[in-house]
Each structure stands twice: as structure tokens, then as C-alpha cells.
Scaffold this active site. Structure first.
Site, mmCIF file in Angstrom:
data_model
loop_
_atom_site.group_PDB
_atom_site.id
_atom_site.type_symbol
_atom_site.label_atom_id
_atom_site.label_comp_id
_atom_site.label_asym_id
_atom_site.label_seq_id
_atom_site.Cartn_x
_atom_site.Cartn_y
_atom_site.Cartn_z
ATOM 1 N N ASP A 110 -56.763 -9.386 52.884
ATOM 2 C CA ASP A 110 -56.164 -10.688 52.566
ATOM 3 C C ASP A 110 -55.713 -11.392 53.844
ATOM 4 O OD1 ASP A 110 -54.203 -12.659 51.099
ATOM 5 O OD2 ASP A 110 -55.287 -11.667 49.474
ATOM 6 N N ASP A 111 -54.768 -12.263 53.741
ATOM 7 C CA ASP A 111 -54.265 -13.098 54.835
ATOM 8 C C ASP A 111 -53.823 -12.250 56.041
ATOM 9 O OD1 ASP A 111 -53.280 -15.245 56.167
ATOM 10 O OD2 ASP A 111 -51.827 -15.843 54.657
ATOM 11 N N ARG A 149 -45.259 -24.782 52.676
ATOM 12 C CA ARG A 149 -45.615 -23.454 53.196
ATOM 13 C C ARG A 149 -46.022 -23.562 54.669
ATOM 14 N NH1 ARG A 149 -49.817 -18.611 52.149
ATOM 15 N NH2 ARG A 149 -48.294 -16.997 51.762
ATOM 16 N N LYS A 192 -62.253 -14.456 49.362
ATOM 17 C CA LYS A 192 -61.172 -15.048 48.562
ATOM 18 C C LYS A 192 -60.828 -16.388 49.215
ATOM 19 C CE LYS A 192 -56.322 -14.117 47.284
ATOM 20 N NZ LYS A 192 -55.283 -13.081 47.183
ATOM 21 N N ASP A 218 -58.626 -19.537 49.369
ATOM 22 C CA ASP A 218 -57.286 -19.908 48.921
ATOM 23 C C ASP A 218 -57.011 -21.383 49.218
ATOM 24 O OD1 ASP A 218 -54.726 -19.535 47.911
ATOM 25 O OD2 ASP A 218 -54.359 -17.716 49.060
ATOM 26 N N CYS A 271 -58.815 -19.068 44.601
ATOM 27 C CA CYS A 271 -57.385 -18.793 44.541
ATOM 28 C C CYS A 271 -56.667 -20.046 45.014
ATOM 29 C CB CYS A 271 -57.074 -17.619 45.470
ATOM 30 S SG CYS A 271 -55.312 -17.287 45.643
ATOM 31 N N GLY A 278 -52.322 -18.399 43.676
ATOM 32 C CA GLY A 278 -52.491 -17.895 42.309
ATOM 33 C C GLY A 278 -53.405 -18.847 41.568
ATOM 34 N N ASP A 284 -60.036 -24.405 36.779
ATOM 35 C CA ASP A 284 -60.665 -25.459 35.981
ATOM 36 C C ASP A 284 -62.173 -25.256 36.024
ATOM 37 O OD1 ASP A 284 -61.972 -27.186 38.144
ATOM 38 O OD2 ASP A 284 -59.926 -27.050 38.871
ATOM 39 N N ASP A 333 -50.169 -15.436 41.164
ATOM 40 C CA ASP A 333 -49.504 -14.556 42.134
ATOM 41 C C ASP A 333 -48.502 -13.657 41.427
ATOM 42 O OD1 ASP A 333 -50.788 -15.224 44.426
ATOM 43 O OD2 ASP A 333 -49.212 -16.518 45.233
ATOM 44 N N GLU A 352 -49.027 9.595 39.387
ATOM 45 C CA GLU A 352 -49.458 8.196 39.227
ATOM 46 C C GLU A 352 -50.894 8.021 39.708
ATOM 47 O OE1 GLU A 352 -45.351 5.602 39.635
ATOM 48 O OE2 GLU A 352 -46.248 6.393 41.475
#
Ligand code: GLA
Length: 743
Positions: free
Chosen positions: A368-369, A448, A482, A484, A531, A534, A539, A553, A619
Site C-alpha cells: 500500500d502507500d 489530507r 490499487k 486511490d 479506492c 474507501g 459507481d 476504510d 488464530e
């Protein structure tokens, strides 16, 4: 006085009168003749629905029916619904200044200042395209030469009708489109209960219900980007009855557009509802040059005789076939680095996560980022966006090294980008200040810590495509991206559009789509997730380029029941990414059992987003079982028919199931959301969509301690639907998953 003198006096007076007054004397109103046409009814039909357009002899086109098939369309030749003549009945595409004073679909301002448009039928044609029957109705304003095509695309088997318009300026001078909706739909029912989807960050697709009252209800976004944070451009409408999953005429609608939208529901004096849907005209008086046309986005409609369940299934079937990139294909399970590592990682961190993902049976690792920005390193959200070169201080071995390592462990590899955005603290912001969305002389507001790149500018479109292109070139082992988009537009304005700022909002999204088109032409097989902090860009406009969406998110399983239920009303499970994360949940602080988290995430595209090292042995073993069993039934999640059995909005239980098209297999998810009377321990889930005559063997999945009395037994579809079954879950945040297979 002699005659000659009188004539001279009149001529002198006329000479001093203002020119206007003289003209007024001679004013005559000339009417442009509208040719009469033959009356007709145009039918747009799917297997179980019919939309009828009546053309009267003046050439006025009206929608007279949308619903169940009614037989010979000619029966509607002289049909007159009970509309109030003072108000007027809306045309199939009502224009401002015409016969109707309600919410218009079209509002055009002409060069002489006039704002009246009246559209008349000039012809229609029917063609077959991509398995759809396409009916195009041609309309014209005889005074201004403006032309509109109403395009209706019928997807027969899915019972979906797509509507859009093409507006053409047939005049000699430019005009301004002040409203340019995709579609207008008139309905007639005793009552109209609207379900729509409101929400914010980490709180998407919250279903809200309201009984429509007279006047107008608007669903709108003016956010530019992040168009679905706030409202989603979609809805469910229960006609003449309250919302029901199984009963009563129900319409579902969705606009395929990723920018500002407006859907208006106007309940008029005659108790008829007119729904006008399209791009929001907010700050967008769109200029249309002579001879040019504007194509509006598609409005997607389905009608069901049997409630919202069937309406959703229609949309899902249509979406998988037509609307989602590679819709219905299974996307891999994955471990995403975000909640497990955020910005703090090095190569070693990633390799260990890859090892863990492989050991748990996951199929992909997504970085990710935080991997980019050299002079302005992306070690927090304060810097680096825009500078898409590898941060070699963090990952000196390079992306290819990590991606190849993932492949060597049998995992695919994915990577995060946010190509539409820029941090002020970046080389890009310094090099191209004119690429940033801004209003002259005003502060460029941050959100942000970032600004937005102006995608209405072709140079920015090239840059954004280049970000995708160059990122993917970092390794031949990149399988997934991904994409964003973490903020909305404020202080809107494009330095490249000059005085034509009215084009900004529309052309930003057209620019985005043209980049996506290039992306897909070159990279058809890369899985791309849409993304937007989130689910702020969920659409059908974006989905045609993307394989899936990051639903929210908010990874808290309790919140997810409501978000995923809302999403499922309109969008198919194949796009709905759902991740198991750590507890206490990072967004809500809630603590739920790992099994519950897996069972909720397994009803979409399952993934994990945590640090696997922090899981206990027990777990890990449960995770292993859940992932293994998910792989056994996920084809049903991606391609089956969804039946929602209980809503998290209405009661203490949530339940849904997916059934294979041949009805021989199904997977059932049951969740208890609130503590029940322990001595009763009873809640029967009545299944749907099964074949009553077939016998199904029921096998519990994701077992921690088997709770259901009938595990492994076989029952008829009639028993499971009529009697139902009781998995005995009664404590808050407990759950059970069952696979049903015919013997
Ligand atoms: C957004 C996304 C998250 C994550 C972060 C990274 O918030 O929705 O999943 O990618 O950005 O900054």
C-alpha cells in the site's frame, strides 16, 4: 393642412421615434410549423419488463409505462394517464421552457438569450449492439435546430434498461447547456418509498428510507471527486408498498458517472413521480459549439415485480456481464500492508508479510502507500504524493525484488498509487503549479495535506497515465494496482480552461475516463482496484475500468454488515473488497471474534489487512481454515445470485446467501448482531432461491466449534425455505457459514 404637409409631418415624427417603438408597432408573432406525425407507441422490452413511449400526432413523446409486460403496445396509443392538465405531463425528456413546468431534463440557453426548448419526434430506429437492443428516438426543436437522441438499451435477460441522451447543437452559434440530464422517467403508483445511500468516510452506503412527499427530493454530489461520499448515485424505489426484499413492484436505478450528479424525484400534483437523473449542472453551464454533440452518461434501471431482492439480482447480473471490468471473474484473496504496517516498513517487513500471507494460503500481497518519494519521502501523508519514484532509502532492493519474492512464494503482487493527487511538499507541485486545481488569487485548500491535479488538462492526463505506466514498469511481476483518490474538490478551477471554467467538473471526469481507457487498452489483465479513501468512488461509471472497489476504510466487521448490505442493493459482490483486520479495530475500537471478522469478509472478496505476526497460533489455524473453505465456495460469491435474508438495519440478525445459477449449490452467511435470550437460542433463517424439490447437504464452514444441530445432514429446498434452519447463534458478533450442495 395640405396632404403633402401631413405626410411630411408623420415622416418627421417617425424619424425621431426610437427604433424599438417603431418596430413594436410592426411586431408579429410568427410560429414555426411543426410537422404532424403518425401516432405510435415505441416499446423497449426485456424478458420481464416493458417501457412504453407514446408519440402523439404533434410529435410529443411521453413515457406512458414502465413495469410488467402489458401485451400489445398499441393498446397505449390513446392512453392518457390521470395527470393534472394545469401542471402538464412531462415529456419523455422534458425541456425547460416547453409544455411542462416541473424538473427539466434539458435546459438550454441560446445566443439570443432565449431559454425555451420544445422537442418533437422526428423518427426512431432500433438496432442490436453488444447483445443489447438499442432504440434511439430522435427529437428536434424546430425553432433552434437543437436535436436530442434518447437512447434506450435493453438488456433482455437481465431486465435492465440503460438510458442516456445525446444533445446536438444543430444551430449556427454556440449554445449553453444549463441542465443536460441522462434520462427522465415518469412513474405512477399509490406511494413511493425511496431507499437511498448516505454516508461519509468509513461509513459508506448507509441505507436511508423515506416516503416521498409532494415536491422534490434531491440526491446530489458537488464534490467533483469522491462523488459517492455523502450520497451514492443510486436508489431503490418501492412502488405502492414499503421496502420489501421479496414482494411488490420495485425499481432500482444507478447513474454511471464518477463526478457531480443529481437525481431528482419530483412528486407532482397528479401524484406522479418524475425522476430526472444525470450530471449535476452545478457550476457547469456547458458550452456546446455549433454542430457539436454532448453524450450524457448512462442511467441504469431495472424493474422487479418481486421486491428489492430481484431488482438487485438483475443489476448484479447486468453488472457482471456489461458493467464491471472482467465482472464475475474471481479476484485473488490478499494481504494488504496498510493496517499492518502503514508507512513504517522496509524490505524485510514486506518479505515477512509475504511469507505469512503465503503460509496462510492467501494469493496476493499488496504493498500500500509509502513506497515512493525520494527527496520528499512518503513517510506520512504530509509529503511525496506526485513523486512516483521509488524511495530507495526504504526499499533499496527495489520493487522488482519484493514482487519477484512474492511470485517465488506463489503469490501475486500488487501496488498502491494515487495518481490524481499531489502533496505541496513534492517536486511535482514545485515543477507544475499550473497543474493544480485552483481558483486565481485564493488559497488552494488542502485536505489530507494534498491538492488535486487538474485532469481536465491533457498534459495532466498524460502524466496520470504515465504514473500508472511507470509504476507497472517497476516489475514484470505486478499483477494488481490499487488506484486511490483521497480528497474532494474545493476552490474549483482549471488554469488550462481559461474563461471556460464551466467545463471543469465535466471534463475532469472525462479526462479521468480517457486515462482509464488508455490504461485498459495497454493493461487489460492487471487487476485494478478503485479506492477513494474507501468507498468514495463506488459507481457504475468507474467500474467499467476497475475490477473491484475498496468498499470502506472501515474494516470493523460490525460496521461492515451495514456498509456491505447497502452496497449489495446496487453493486455485485464480485466488486466488494472486504478485509479481516486487527482488534481493537483501528477505525472504531470495537473488538469482535476473528471468526466473525472472517465470516463477514467472506461474503465479498476476502482479504486480510493486519500484521499476521500478531496472530496467535490458534488464530492462524482458524485463518487458514477460513481461507481454504472460502476458496471452495467463492465462485458463488463472485457469480451466484444474492438473496438477502435478514437486514442489519431491521433486526438483531443479518443474513445473506448466494445461489449458483443452476440452483445446485449455495453458501449461506448468518450473523447475530445483538445478544438474544440464551434460553430460546432460536432464530430460523428461511432460505431463498433454492429448488424446493432438490435435496441439499449442509456443511458448516469456518468452524471454530460447530454450533449447528444439522451439520452434515440433508434437507429439501422446500424444508430449508419453508421451515428454515436454526444455526443456534445467539450471542452478539457470532456467526455461521454453510455450504449447501445437492446430493
Ligand atoms: C486511503 C485508502 C486506504 C489506504 C490509505 C493510504 O485512505 O482508503 O486503504 O490505502 O489511503 O494512504
Amino acid at each position: 393642412m395640405k396632404l403633402k404637409t401631413i405626410v411630411l409631418a408623420i415622416a418627421m415624427i417617425a424619424a425621431v421615434l426610437p427604433a424599438q417603438a417603431r418596430k413594436a408597432k410592426k411586431f408579429t408573432h410568427e410560429t414555426v410549423a411543426i410537422p404532424e406525425v403518425e401516432r405510435k407507441v415505441i416499446a423497449v422490452e426485456t424478458a420481464r419488463t416493458q417501457l412504453l413511449l407514446q408519440v402523439d400526432k404533434k410529435g410529443v413523446v411521453r413515457t406512458v409505462h414502465y413495469g410488467a409486460p402489458t401485451g400489445d403496445p398499441a393498446q397505449f396509443l390513446s392512453y392518457r394517464s390521470g395527470y393534472n392538465h394545469n401542471f402538464g405531463a412531462p415529456d419523455a425528456y422534458p425541456a425547460a421552457g416547453g409544455r411542462f413546468n416541473g424538473q427539466e431534463a434539458l435546459h438550454v440557453a441560446y445566443p439570443d438569450g432565449n431559454q425555451n426548448t420544445e422537442l418533437y419526434y422526428t423518427g426512431h430506429d432500433v438496432a442490436s449492439r453488444d447483445g443489447k437492443q438499442v432504440t434511439t428516438v430522435h427529437l428536434k426543436d424546430y425553432v433552434t435546430a437543437l436535436e436530442v437522441d434518447l437512447v434506450y438499451e435493453a438488456c433482455r435477460d437481465e431486465d435492465v434498461i440503460l438510458m442516456h441522451s445525446v444533445i446536438r447543437n444543430g444551430g449556427k452559434k454556440p449554445v449553453q447547456l444549463r441542465n443536460f440530464a441522462s434520462a427522465s422517467l415518469r412513474l405512477e403508483a399509490d406511494s413511493y418509498e425511496l431507499t437511498h445511500f448516505h454516508g461519509g468516510w468509513a461509513d459508506e452506503m448507509q441505507a436511508e428510507r423515506t416516503l416521498l412527499t409532494h415536491d422534490t427530493k434531491l440526491l446530489e454530489s458537488r464534490r467533483g471527486t469522491q462523488n459517492t461520499q455523502g450520497n451514492n448515485p443510486s436508489f431503490v424505489l418501492s412502488l405502492g408498498h414499503p421496502f420489501s426484499e421479496t414482494d411488490g413492484p420495485t425499481i432500482a436505478g444507478a447513474l454511471a458517472w464518477s463526478g457531480n450528479f443529481r437525481i431528482s424525484f419530483e412528486l407532482d400534483q397528479s401524484n406522479q413521480l418524475n425522476i430526472v437523473s444525470g450530471i449535476s449542472p452545478f457550476a457547469s453551464a456547458y458550452p456546446l459549439a455549433a454542430g457539436k454533440s454532448f453524450t450524457t452518461p448512462e442511467m441504469v434501471y431495472t424493474w422487479s415485480a418481486d421486491g428489492a431482492g430481484e431488482a438487485s439480482r438483475n443489476l448484479h447480473r447486468w453488472a457482471r456481464k456489461y458493467a464491471v471490468w472482467k465482472g464475475g471473474e474471481v479476484n485473488p484473496t490478499l494481504l494488504n500492508s496498510w493496517e499492518g504496517a502503514y508507512f513504517s516498513f522496509n524490505t524485510e517487513t514486506l518479505l515477512r508479510m509475504i511469507d505469512d500471507a503465503a503460509a496462510m494460503g492467501l494469493e496476493m500481497f499488496v504493498l500500500d502507500d509509502g513506497w515512493f518519494g525520494l527527496e520528499h519521502p512518503r513517510n506520512s501523508d504530509k509529503a511525496g504524493l506526485g513523486d512516483w519514484e521509488l524511495n530507495t532509502n526504504k526499499l533499496p532492493e527495489g520493487i522488482d525484488y519484493v514482487a519477484s519474492y512474492a511470485h517465488s512464494k506463489g503469490l501475486k503482487f500488487g501496488i498502491w498509487i494515487e495518481p490524481e493527487m499531489v502533496n505541496p511538499d513534492s517536486n511535482l507541485a514545485q515543477a507544475h503549479p499550473d497543474w493544480i486545481v485552483q481558483s486565481p488569487g485564493r488559497e488552494i485548500h488542502q485536505s489530507r495535506n494534498q491538492w488535486i491535479l487538474d485532469l481536465s488538462n491533457p498534459a495532466v492526463q498524460d502524466f496520470v497515465f504515465g504514473v500508472f505506466d511507470r509504476t507497472v514498469a517497476l516489475s514484470k511481476n505486478i499483477d494488481y494496482v490499487k488506484w486511490d483518490c483521497n480528497r474532494r474538490v474545493m476552490s474549483f478551477g482549471s488554469p488550462c480552461l481559461g474563461e471556460q471554467q464551466d467545463r471543469f467538473f465535466v471534463e475532469y471526469i472525462q479526462g479521468l475516463y480517457s486515462v482509464c481507457e488508455r490504461m485498459r487498452a495497454k493493461y487489460p489483465d492487471i487487476i485494478v482496484q478503485c479506492c477513494s479513501a474507501g468507498g468514495s468512488r463506488v459507481d457504475y461509471g468507474s467500474m467499467r475500468w476497475f475490477n473491484e472497489v475498496w468498499t470502506s476504510d472501515n474494516t470493523d466487521a460490525i460496521s461492515r454488515t451495514r456498509i456491505q448490505w447497502g452496497t449489495s442493493l446496487v453493486y455485485p459482490a464480485c466488486v466488494m473488497a472486504a478485509h479481516v483486520s486487527a482488534v481493537p479495530n483501528h477505525q472504531t475500537g470495537n473488538v469482535t471474534p476473528l471468526k466473525f471478522r472472517f465470516d463477514v469478509a467472506s461474503s465479498g472478496r476476502l482479504g486480510m489487512e493486519l500484521q499476521p505476526r500478531n496472530l496467535t497460533e490458534e488464530e492462524r489455524a482458524l485463518a487458514d481454515r477460513c481461507i481454504r473453505s472460502y476458496k471452495g465456495y467463492r465462485d458463488l460469491v463472485f457469480g451466484g445470485d444474492l438473496y438477502r435474508l435478514a437486514s442489519p438495519y431491521d433486526g438483531d440478525y443479518y443474513s445473506l446467501m448466494y445461489v449458483s445459477p443452476d440452483k445446485r449449490r449455495a453458501v449461506v452467511f448468518c450473523y447475530c448482531l445483538r445478544m438474544q435470550n440464551p434460553s430460546a437460542r432460536s432464530h430460523a433463517f428461511r432460505l431463498q432461491g433454492l429448488d424446493p424439490a432438490l435435496k441439499y447437504r449442509v456443511a458448516e464452514q469456518n468452524v471454530d466449534k460447530s454450533c449447528w444441530w444439522g451439520n452434515g445432514n440433508s434437507y429439501t429446498g422446500a424444508f430449508l425455505s419453508g421451515g428454515g434452519f436454526n444455526p443456534g447463534i445467539y450471542k452478539a458478533n457470532t456467526s455461521a457459514v454453510f455450504v449447501l450442495e445437492t446430493e
